[in-house]
Enzyme design. Structure first.
Site, PDB file in Angstrom:
ATOM      1  N   ASN A  75       0.883  -1.171   0.000  1.00 13.87           N
ATOM      2  CA  ASN A  75       0.000   0.000   0.000  1.00 13.87           C
ATOM      3  C   ASN A  75       0.919   1.219   0.000  1.00 13.87           C
ATOM      4  OD1 ASN A  75      -1.653   2.167   0.551  1.00 13.87           O
ATOM      5  ND2 ASN A  75      -2.988   0.990   1.917  1.00 13.87           N
ATOM      6  N   ARG A 132     -17.967  16.222  -6.397  1.00 14.53           N
ATOM      7  CA  ARG A 132     -17.593  15.413  -7.556  1.00 14.53           C
ATOM      8  C   ARG A 132     -16.203  15.807  -8.074  1.00 14.53           C
ATOM      9  NH1 ARG A 132     -19.082  12.234 -12.237  1.00 14.53           N
ATOM     10  NH2 ARG A 132     -17.387  12.549 -13.681  1.00 14.53           N
ATOM     11  N   TYR A 177     -11.853  14.766  -7.145  1.00 11.70           N
ATOM     12  CA  TYR A 177     -10.948  13.883  -7.905  1.00 11.70           C
ATOM     13  C   TYR A 177     -10.221  14.674  -8.988  1.00 11.70           C
ATOM     14  CZ  TYR A 177     -10.062  10.235 -11.546  1.00 11.70           C
ATOM     15  OH  TYR A 177      -9.531   9.413 -12.519  1.00 11.70           O
ATOM     16  N   LYS A 206      -6.226  15.470  -9.224  1.00 11.84           N
ATOM     17  CA  LYS A 206      -5.456  15.022 -10.400  1.00 11.84           C
ATOM     18  C   LYS A 206      -4.797  16.223 -11.088  1.00 11.84           C
ATOM     19  CE  LYS A 206      -6.287  10.467 -11.427  1.00 11.84           C
ATOM     20  NZ  LYS A 206      -5.273   9.421 -11.226  1.00 11.84           N
ATOM     21  N   TRP A 238     -11.641   4.506 -20.866  1.00  9.84           N
ATOM     22  CA  TRP A 238     -11.142   3.227 -21.379  1.00  9.84           C
ATOM     23  C   TRP A 238     -12.039   2.136 -20.804  1.00  9.84           C
ATOM     24  CZ3 TRP A 238      -5.046   3.291 -20.625  1.00  9.84           C
ATOM     25  CH2 TRP A 238      -4.534   4.465 -21.182  1.00  9.84           C
ATOM     26  N   LYS A 243     -29.989   1.958 -15.114  1.00 10.95           N
ATOM     27  CA  LYS A 243     -30.362   3.237 -14.477  1.00 10.95           C
ATOM     28  C   LYS A 243     -29.696   4.412 -15.182  1.00 10.95           C
ATOM     29  CE  LYS A 243     -31.283   1.277  -9.996  1.00 10.95           C
ATOM     30  NZ  LYS A 243     -30.655   0.797  -8.779  1.00 10.95           N
ATOM     31  N   TYR A 246     -23.045  15.563  -6.246  1.00 10.53           N
ATOM     32  CA  TYR A 246     -22.626  14.998  -7.541  1.00 10.53           C
ATOM     33  C   TYR A 246     -22.803  16.067  -8.609  1.00 10.53           C
ATOM     34  CZ  TYR A 246     -22.297  11.947 -11.611  1.00 10.53           C
ATOM     35  OH  TYR A 246     -21.919  11.373 -12.806  1.00 10.53           O
ATOM     36  N   ARG A 300     -17.115  14.809 -23.728  1.00  7.80           N
ATOM     37  CA  ARG A 300     -15.663  14.583 -23.686  1.00  7.80           C
ATOM     38  C   ARG A 300     -15.136  14.102 -25.036  1.00  7.80           C
ATOM     39  NH1 ARG A 300     -15.363  10.881 -18.338  1.00  7.80           N
ATOM     40  NH2 ARG A 300     -15.522  12.551 -16.787  1.00  7.80           N
TER      41      ARG A 300
HETATM   42  N1  LIG Z   1     -10.227   3.445 -16.727  1.00 12.29           N
HETATM   43  C1  LIG Z   1     -10.367   4.678 -17.185  1.00 12.29           C
HETATM   44  O1  LIG Z   1     -11.090   4.928 -18.131  1.00 12.29           O
HETATM   45  C2  LIG Z   1      -9.624   5.825 -16.560  1.00 12.29           C
HETATM   46  C3  LIG Z   1     -10.010   7.099 -16.960  1.00 12.29           C
HETATM   47  C4  LIG Z   1      -9.320   8.188 -16.449  1.00 12.29           C
HETATM   48  C5  LIG Z   1      -8.259   8.008 -15.591  1.00 12.29           C
HETATM   49  N2  LIG Z   1      -7.891   6.764 -15.228  1.00 12.29           N
HETATM   50  C6  LIG Z   1      -6.749   6.655 -14.293  1.00 12.29           C
HETATM   51  O2  LIG Z   1      -5.968   5.508 -14.606  1.00 12.29           O
HETATM   52  C7  LIG Z   1      -5.478   4.910 -13.418  1.00 12.29           C
HETATM   53  C8  LIG Z   1      -5.871   3.432 -13.368  1.00 12.29           C
HETATM   54  O3  LIG Z   1      -7.268   3.306 -13.500  1.00 12.29           O
HETATM   55  P1  LIG Z   1      -8.035   1.898 -13.526  1.00 12.29           P
HETATM   56  O4  LIG Z   1      -9.226   2.107 -14.361  1.00 12.29           O
HETATM   57  O5  LIG Z   1      -7.095   0.804 -13.853  1.00 12.29           O
HETATM   58  O6  LIG Z   1      -8.499   1.808 -12.008  1.00 12.29           O
HETATM   59  P2  LIG Z   1      -8.453   0.569 -10.980  1.00 12.29           P
HETATM   60  O7  LIG Z   1      -9.192   1.006  -9.775  1.00 12.29           O
HETATM   61  O8  LIG Z   1      -8.909  -0.660 -11.666  1.00 12.29           O
HETATM   62  O9  LIG Z   1      -6.909   0.428 -10.667  1.00 12.29           O
HETATM   63  C9  LIG Z   1      -6.231   1.179  -9.695  1.00 12.29           C
HETATM   64  C10 LIG Z   1      -5.375   0.216  -8.894  1.00 12.29           C
HETATM   65  O10 LIG Z   1      -4.595   0.972  -7.973  1.00 12.29           O
HETATM   66  C11 LIG Z   1      -4.518   0.248  -6.763  1.00 12.29           C
HETATM   67  N3  LIG Z   1      -4.262   1.165  -5.649  1.00 12.29           N
HETATM   68  C12 LIG Z   1      -5.035   2.205  -5.242  1.00 12.29           C
HETATM   69  N4  LIG Z   1      -4.490   2.785  -4.170  1.00 12.29           N
HETATM   70  C13 LIG Z   1      -3.361   2.095  -3.876  1.00 12.29           C
HETATM   71  C14 LIG Z   1      -2.374   2.227  -2.867  1.00 12.29           C
HETATM   72  N5  LIG Z   1      -2.465   3.155  -1.914  1.00 12.29           N
HETATM   73  N6  LIG Z   1      -1.346   1.364  -2.882  1.00 12.29           N
HETATM   74  C15 LIG Z   1      -1.260   0.397  -3.823  1.00 12.29           C
HETATM   75  N7  LIG Z   1      -2.155   0.227  -4.802  1.00 12.29           N
HETATM   76  C16 LIG Z   1      -3.200   1.067  -4.828  1.00 12.29           C
HETATM   77  C17 LIG Z   1      -5.901  -0.408  -6.628  1.00 12.29           C
HETATM   78  O11 LIG Z   1      -5.864  -1.514  -5.742  1.00 12.29           O
HETATM   79  C18 LIG Z   1      -6.198  -0.783  -8.075  1.00 12.29           C
HETATM   80  O12 LIG Z   1      -5.804  -2.110  -8.345  1.00 12.29           O
HETATM   81  C19 LIG Z   1      -6.033   5.746 -12.264  1.00 12.29           C
HETATM   82  O13 LIG Z   1      -5.062   6.673 -11.881  1.00 12.29           O
HETATM   83  C20 LIG Z   1      -7.217   6.474 -12.860  1.00 12.29           C
HETATM   84  O14 LIG Z   1      -7.458   7.699 -12.223  1.00 12.29           O
HETATM   85  C21 LIG Z   1      -8.567   5.665 -15.673  1.00 12.29           C
HETATM   86  O1  LIG Z   2     -25.523   3.141 -13.616  1.00 10.31           O
HETATM   87  C1  LIG Z   2     -25.044   4.198 -14.074  1.00 10.31           C
HETATM   88  C2  LIG Z   2     -23.677   4.578 -13.910  1.00 10.31           C
HETATM   89  C3  LIG Z   2     -23.234   5.768 -14.463  1.00 10.31           C
HETATM   90  N1  LIG Z   2     -24.074   6.571 -15.164  1.00 10.31           N
HETATM   91  C4  LIG Z   2     -23.569   7.799 -15.831  1.00 10.31           C
HETATM   92  O2  LIG Z   2     -22.645   7.385 -16.823  1.00 10.31           O
HETATM   93  C5  LIG Z   2     -21.639   8.380 -17.023  1.00 10.31           C
HETATM   94  C6  LIG Z   2     -20.265   7.733 -16.953  1.00 10.31           C
HETATM   95  O3  LIG Z   2     -20.025   7.315 -15.626  1.00 10.31           O
HETATM   96  P1  LIG Z   2     -18.696   6.539 -15.156  1.00 10.31           P
HETATM   97  O4  LIG Z   2     -18.994   5.977 -13.814  1.00 10.31           O
HETATM   98  O5  LIG Z   2     -18.228   5.572 -16.157  1.00 10.31           O
HETATM   99  O6  LIG Z   2     -17.608   7.666 -14.954  1.00 10.31           O
HETATM  100  P2  LIG Z   2     -17.286   9.078 -15.594  1.00 10.31           P
HETATM  101  O7  LIG Z   2     -17.145   8.980 -17.064  1.00 10.31           O
HETATM  102  O8  LIG Z   2     -18.273  10.080 -15.109  1.00 10.31           O
HETATM  103  O9  LIG Z   2     -15.928   9.369 -14.897  1.00 10.31           O
HETATM  104  C7  LIG Z   2     -14.804   8.527 -15.138  1.00 10.31           C
HETATM  105  O10 LIG Z   2     -14.053   9.206 -16.058  1.00 10.31           O
HETATM  106  C8  LIG Z   2     -12.691   9.236 -16.063  1.00 10.31           C
HETATM  107  C9  LIG Z   2     -11.948   8.550 -14.955  1.00 10.31           C
HETATM  108  O11 LIG Z   2     -11.047   9.419 -14.363  1.00 10.31           O
HETATM  109  C10 LIG Z   2     -12.730   7.806 -13.980  1.00 10.31           C
HETATM  110  O12 LIG Z   2     -12.631   6.451 -14.305  1.00 10.31           O
HETATM  111  C11 LIG Z   2     -14.132   8.249 -13.828  1.00 10.31           C
HETATM  112  O13 LIG Z   2     -14.060   9.406 -13.059  1.00 10.31           O
HETATM  113  C12 LIG Z   2     -21.926   9.469 -15.989  1.00 10.31           C
HETATM  114  O14 LIG Z   2     -22.680  10.483 -16.608  1.00 10.31           O
HETATM  115  C13 LIG Z   2     -22.805   8.772 -14.949  1.00 10.31           C
HETATM  116  O15 LIG Z   2     -23.673   9.657 -14.287  1.00 10.31           O
HETATM  117  C14 LIG Z   2     -25.416   6.206 -15.334  1.00 10.31           C
HETATM  118  O16 LIG Z   2     -26.227   6.936 -15.961  1.00 10.31           O
HETATM  119  N2  LIG Z   2     -25.853   5.040 -14.775  1.00 10.31           N
END
Ligand SMILES: NC(=O)c1ccc[n+]([C@@H]2O[C@H](COP(=O)([O-])OP(=O)(O)OC[C@H]3O[C@@H](n4cnc5c(N)ncnc54)[C@H](O)[C@@H]3O)[C@@H](O)[C@H]2O)c1
Ligand SMILES: O=c1ccn([C@@H]2O[C@H](COP(=O)(O)OP(=O)(O)O[C@H]3OC[C@@H](O)[C@H](O)[C@H]3O)[C@@H](O)[C@H]2O)c(=O)[nH]1
Length: 389
Positions: A76, A182, A185, A189, A215, A251, A335, A341
């Site tokens: 951690n 909201r 974060y 970042k 992603w 939803k 929220y 985007r």
């Molecule tokens: N998935 C997306 O579309 C998306 C979009 C925007 C930004 N990001 C960024 O990309 C990164 C990875 O995202 P993800 O989708 O894989 O999320 P995820 O939650 O699946 O992965 C994050 C990982 O970090 C680990 N982690 C968190 N805090 C920790 C700590 N204190 N010590 C050790 N491990 C720790 C968690 O256990 C988890 O496995 C994040 O920084 C997120 O903000 C992702």
């Molecule tokens: O059940 C649901 C869940 C989500 N939503 C909506 O779907 C949209 C996408 O929601 P997500 O939970 O995938 O997250 P967001 O796209 O808002 O944010 C994400 O974007 C970039 C990253 O940094 C994070 O992984 C996350 O913050 C939002 O408008 C949310 O309100 C629904 O309408 N129904």
């Protein structure tokens, strides 16, 4: 190429095998990146995370071709003195660790801010002090709302790309007021991006910042009550997958009007690999990584996922496939949302020649096939259990 021998960078130079310290390697993006590095390159990975369920298949002793190249460290980063040593052992550090689920931003704002800013500080410091390269994962949320969203609904300039396309070097970062937690974060970042950038400017840190635009793909988040808490609220792909698996309506928060561009995780990982292996082209840059061609409203996403899930599961959709819900009810007080985007792709195109390939329909088809195969039986079992009286 199985072990990556003979790989060349974009300028035709041989790529030297490197050691990568990947923090957050056990998460969604980390698991795909580890897989890619093991399958296609000779690089070694020091995989740091609190969990390793999503990379277990790479760590099993039987997978001997990888055993020497990937090492899991259950750490951690909030409080573990081994972190600096691991950063020092590596040529490159990739920091993915974060709380990054919108359901947490306004309900656990302190954990969110600590995770995305305070906990990332030592990683930046260790990289800077030890002259190690850093790829830091930020987010498209740093852009916040579009300029166009402040114009009246029917204003013609809302259709002008200058009012909504998000550009790394010119777009402003527009968040809501402080009580709209909201943005805790996005703000954390943004500050860590500024710190990384400043370390580059003042102390010569070699860095790349990645801004992922939604992603999605297999292994994203969890299915509540199956491999995560029953009351947990994951990101939209997993929320909608869960509803489809349970034959419940999807939803739509505040009418599902927000727009997103979704990119297939495997396309996005190609971009990250290019950054890893082309430091001279990637250092000092901030990259949007998304697919501008895959834009939908959340309502359209729900409709498409319903159609695709019917196709892959062979089940007909339920009579009312969606239901409206307020953001207050779904996420709680405070929220807010990003309206739209669309990533500008100029910089990543110029520096790395990268483009996404997979259409939204195709990526949903492969992802929902995975969800159905992985979870349908478990959900059926869980829902057929008699409810305790
Ligand atoms: N998935 C997306 O579309 C998306 C979009 C925007 C930004 N990001 C960024 O990309 C990164 C990875 O995202 P993800 O989708 O894989 O999320 P995820 O939650 O699946 O992965 C994050 C990982 O970090 C680990 N982690 C968190 N805090 C920790 C700590 N204190 N010590 C050790 N491990 C720790 C968690 O256990 C988890 O496995 C994040 O920084 C997120 O903000 C992702
Ligand atoms: O059940 C649901 C869940 C989500 N939503 C909506 O779907 C949209 C996408 O929601 P997500 O939970 O995938 O997250 P967001 O796209 O808002 O944010 C994400 O974007 C970039 C990253 O940094 C994070 O992984 C996350 O913050 C939002 O408008 C949310 O309100 C629904 O309408 N129904």
């Amino acid at each position: 190429m199985a072990n990556g021998a003979g790989r060349l960078d974009l300028d035709g130079r041989p790529i030297k095998p490197m050691t990568i310290c990947m923090i957050g390697a056990g998460g969604f993006i980390g698991s795909h990146l580890c897989e890619k590095l093991m399958n296609e390159t000779p690089h070694k990975v020091l995989a740091l995370d609190v969990y390793n369920d999503k990379i277990k298949h790479l760590l099993e002793p039987g997978t001997s071709q990888w055993a020497e190249r990937i090492q899991f460290h259950r750490i951690n980063i909030k409080h573990d003195s081994r972190l600096e040593g691991l950063v020092k052992m590596a040529d490159l550090t990739i920091n993915l660790a974060a709380i990054c689920t919108p359901a947490d931003y306004n309900t656990r704002p302190l954990d969110t801010i600590y995770s995305n800013f305070i906990d990332a500080l030592p990683v930046v410091k260790y990289c800077s002090e030890n002259n190690k390269r850093l790829i830091h994962f930020s987010t498209c949320e740093v852009y916040g709302k579009t300029i166009g969203s402040f114009l009246p609904k029917d204003h013609p300039l809302r259709q002008d790309p200058d009012f909504y396309v998000l550009k790394e070097d010119t777009s402003p970062c527009i968040f809501g007021s402080i009580e709209k937690q909201r943005w805790s974060y996005a703000c954390a970042k943004q500050l860590i991006e500024r710190l990384v950038y400043a370390e580059g400017a003042e102390n010569g840190l070699e860095f790349t910042i990645v801004r992922p635009f939604n992603w999605i793909g297999p292994r994203m988040d969890f299915i509540p009550g199956i491999d995560g808490p029953s009351e947990g609220v994951p990101r939209v792909l997993a929320c909608f997958s869960n509803n489809l698996l349970r034959r419940e309506p999807l939803k739509l928060v505040d009418g599902g009007e927000s727009q997103r561009t979704f990119i297939y995780i495997k396309d996005a990982i190609e971009a990250v690999l290019l950054m890893i292996e082309n430091p001279e082209r990637a250092n000092g840059h901030i990259f949007n990584v998304g697919n501008p061609n895959n834009e939908v409203t959340v309502r359209q996403l729900a409709e498409m996922m319903t159609q695709v899930y019917s196709k892959v599961s062979g089940e007909t959709a339920i009579e009312s496939p969606t239901i409206d819900v307020s953001s207050k009810e779904f996420y709680g007080e405070g929220y807010d949302d990003s309206d739209k985007r669309i990533p500008d792709m100029t910089i990543i195109n110029r520096q790395l020649g990268w483009n996404p390939k997979t259409s939204l329909w195709d990526l949903l088809e492969s992802t929902l096939t995975y969800q159905h195969r992985t979870y349908a039986e478990a959900v059926k079992k869980a829902t057929s259990k008699p409810v305790a009286s």
